[in-house]
Scaffold this active site. Sequence first.
Site, short mmCIF file in Angstrom:
data_model
loop_
_atom_site.label_atom_id
_atom_site.label_comp_id
_atom_site.label_asym_id
_atom_site.label_seq_id
_atom_site.Cartn_x
_atom_site.Cartn_y
_atom_site.Cartn_z
N ARG A 124 0.76 -1.30 -0.10
CA ARG A 124 -0.11 -0.10 0.00
C ARG A 124 0.96 1.23 0.05
NH1 ARG A 124 -2.97 -3.17 3.91
NH2 ARG A 124 -2.10 -1.85 5.71
N LYS A 214 -12.11 15.63 5.38
CA LYS A 214 -13.37 15.25 4.49
C LYS A 214 -14.11 14.17 5.33
CE LYS A 214 -14.35 11.75 0.78
NZ LYS A 214 -14.04 10.76 0.07
N GLU A 254 -19.73 17.54 2.73
CA GLU A 254 -20.36 16.67 1.63
C GLU A 254 -21.26 15.81 1.82
OE1 GLU A 254 -18.44 13.04 -1.30
OE2 GLU A 254 -17.42 13.83 0.27
N LYS A 296 -18.63 20.19 -1.54
CA LYS A 296 -18.52 19.14 -2.51
C LYS A 296 -20.12 18.29 -2.58
CE LYS A 296 -16.59 14.62 -3.97
NZ LYS A 296 -17.94 14.11 -4.13
#
Length: 339
Positions: A124, A214, A254, A296
């Site tokens: 990763r 976020k 969002e 968003k």
Amino acid sequence: MACANLVKLNAASSSWIGQKSPFGQRSQGSSTRRVSFSIRASSYTDELVQTAVSSIFFFFFFFFFYLDLFSLLMLYYICWLANQIFELKTIASPGRGILAIDESNATCGKRLASIGLDNTETNRQAYRQLLLTTPGLGEYISGAILFEETLYQSTTDGKKFVDCLRDENIVPGIKVDKGLVPLPGSNNESWCQGLDGLASRSAEYYKQGARFAKWRTVVSIPCGPSALAVKEAAWGLARYAAISQDNGLVPIVEPEILLDGDHPIDRTLEVAEKVWAEVFYYLAENNVVFEGILLKPSMVTPGAEHKEKASADTIAKYTLTMLKRRVPPAVPGIMVSIA
């Protein structure tokens, strides 16, 4: 208001301002009359005078102390807001967008499996290093949303990923929600968890170099949406935004309105206006600074199963109509997903 793309991979006013001080004013036209009278001194006279003088001293001391404290608080607020605006201008700079590489370890594992690699931290890290060290990345990317693991990772040469981003004038961001779970009492709807411990986590993310956050929550039109689900989504976003700002992070707001369903575009517009009205109501209730957030929004489209597909011009018209009706002019940037 600035706009950018998302690439998927109130200080209170002072009552002293503008007002004349009531101290030292004399009434017009009043006559002055001298009066003589005697005062009988007592054993308490000196003590009373001393107390009066002390009271006057402490009054002015505390007055100027609190006035100075107010000035310091205002200075702190102005510096904080200036820092938020600087980050916002960088993130919402024209011609650049946000790179979303905040996949969970499980989702990242699916991508690795598609090319025959095991889902290990080493793999990763190598995958994310490939993305974040791309030459010239800062020409097109203004911000990068990272998964928590990625925020603390470094390149194989020992350079922190957040430093790689900063060198390209890219603002590091962090996904802070903990995913969707069923919402009890709703019509098979979901709510976003992650408020527990968010303040302490956000403080640590800031120390690590993150400057925006976020939080993704969803609203489903085929499921109603119920008033409970809309309120829960709006309240969760508002609390997240307030906590983020309190810890120096610019929150991306969002509320994703899912594309599922066979409803027409007018129904999507109706729901979107309802959701955003609720969101901004609770943002204000939680004292979120509108100048310090990014939006968003979902594009206003017909449901994915609707028989009539809308043109790009129609979708743009409906989306702009919703934004003009619901978004306050203080909001500095809107991020639009293109993938």
